[in-house]
Design a protein around this motif. Sequence first.
Motif, PDB file in Angstrom:
ATOM      1  N   PRO A  78       0.925  -1.132  -0.041  1.00 33.64           N
ATOM      2  CA  PRO A  78      -0.121   0.147  -0.022  1.00 33.64           C
ATOM      3  C   PRO A  78       0.925   1.092   0.135  1.00 33.64           C
ATOM      4  N   GLU A 154      -8.781  -1.330  -1.006  1.00 31.26           N
ATOM      5  CA  GLU A 154      -8.254  -1.391   0.120  1.00 31.26           C
ATOM      6  C   GLU A 154      -9.245  -2.034   1.283  1.00 31.26           C
ATOM      7  N   THR A 167      -8.971   3.104  -7.975  1.00 26.15           N
ATOM      8  CA  THR A 167      -7.906   1.784  -8.187  1.00 26.15           C
ATOM      9  C   THR A 167      -8.100   1.387  -9.714  1.00 26.15           C
ATOM     10  N   LYS A 187      -3.326  -0.371  -3.162  1.00 19.57           N
ATOM     11  CA  LYS A 187      -4.032  -0.343  -1.812  1.00 19.57           C
ATOM     12  C   LYS A 187      -3.909  -1.608  -0.722  1.00 19.57           C
TER      13      LYS A 187
END
Length: 329
Positions: A78, A154, A167, A187
């Motif tokens: 991440p 995430e 994303t 993420k």
Amino acid sequence: MAHSFHVSKSNHSHVHLKWDNALKPIHTVDSGSEVSFDLLDGGHNQFTATSTAEDVPNFNLALGDPAHGPIFVNGAEPGDILKVEFLRLETASYGWTAILPGSIGFGLLADEFPGHALKIWDLETHKAEGYTVFKEGIHIPIKPFLGVVGIAHEAAGEYSTIPPYDTGGNIDTKHITEGSVLYLPVKVKGALFSCGDGHAAQGDGESCGTAIETPMKATIRLSVEKGKPWVKSPHYLTPAETDEMVKSRVQGKGEYAALGIDADLLQASRKALRGLIDWLMGEKGLSRDESYMLASVAADLKIAEIVDMPNFAVACSLPLSIFVGKPYV
């Protein structure tokens, strides 16, 4: 030295319809590895080269935008960036564009097109010349790209593959062609990359809800990059133009555009698209369905003006170079 990996469309465990960071990776690769994909089309191959308009009402949108993966990339954490390089993109011998039934509600003017239609494209006969035929006298340049390119969210849980996200996902960006680079903000550990939804051509906006959809063979290089905190959503870099590309662009025939003006950006876009459809019907003699589909694969929706409140201006523009013969020129 990074290895190469292959993802087959025949293995159903390689296909998913939701982004989910709990999905088990189908491959684990090192940064810099090349991965080749044999991809289903954006409709899950529900249409074939022999399909007709009678098949459209049976289309199952729940199977739309299948993604192949996920691929775990070693070293991706991440806060890092996943660099996606598009090395090779090859369409199938056919493609399709559809106006899906109004009950599905797909497309910018879905409420105004309650019926259905299907165009099957020959992507093989004129492949060497770089175009496909909409109808005699109208040629559409073939410019392959992937509509779905993304990594895991995430947050836990399932997310549809149909919308775009920060994303990536179904970003449907026609400029990310062979030779382009896409940057995605990682993420989760390993990034968990997937892709799909091959297109042979599309206008900015994909206004009728479908482009020239086609199964695709894609080869992609995945690399981890660090220290780029400004990438908080998909960013992309297009390849430099060749002399031939510049010459072709300079010798273009210009474009015709309709402006949509409204205090609501979506409504301004709808007005612009309606205006271009009306022009294609009135000036070029195309049917309403043909005009809607042609706009989706070749016309660009552009924000022409967004600061002079309370109204916005959106242009729906079509390159006149697609008209190559009578009765259209």
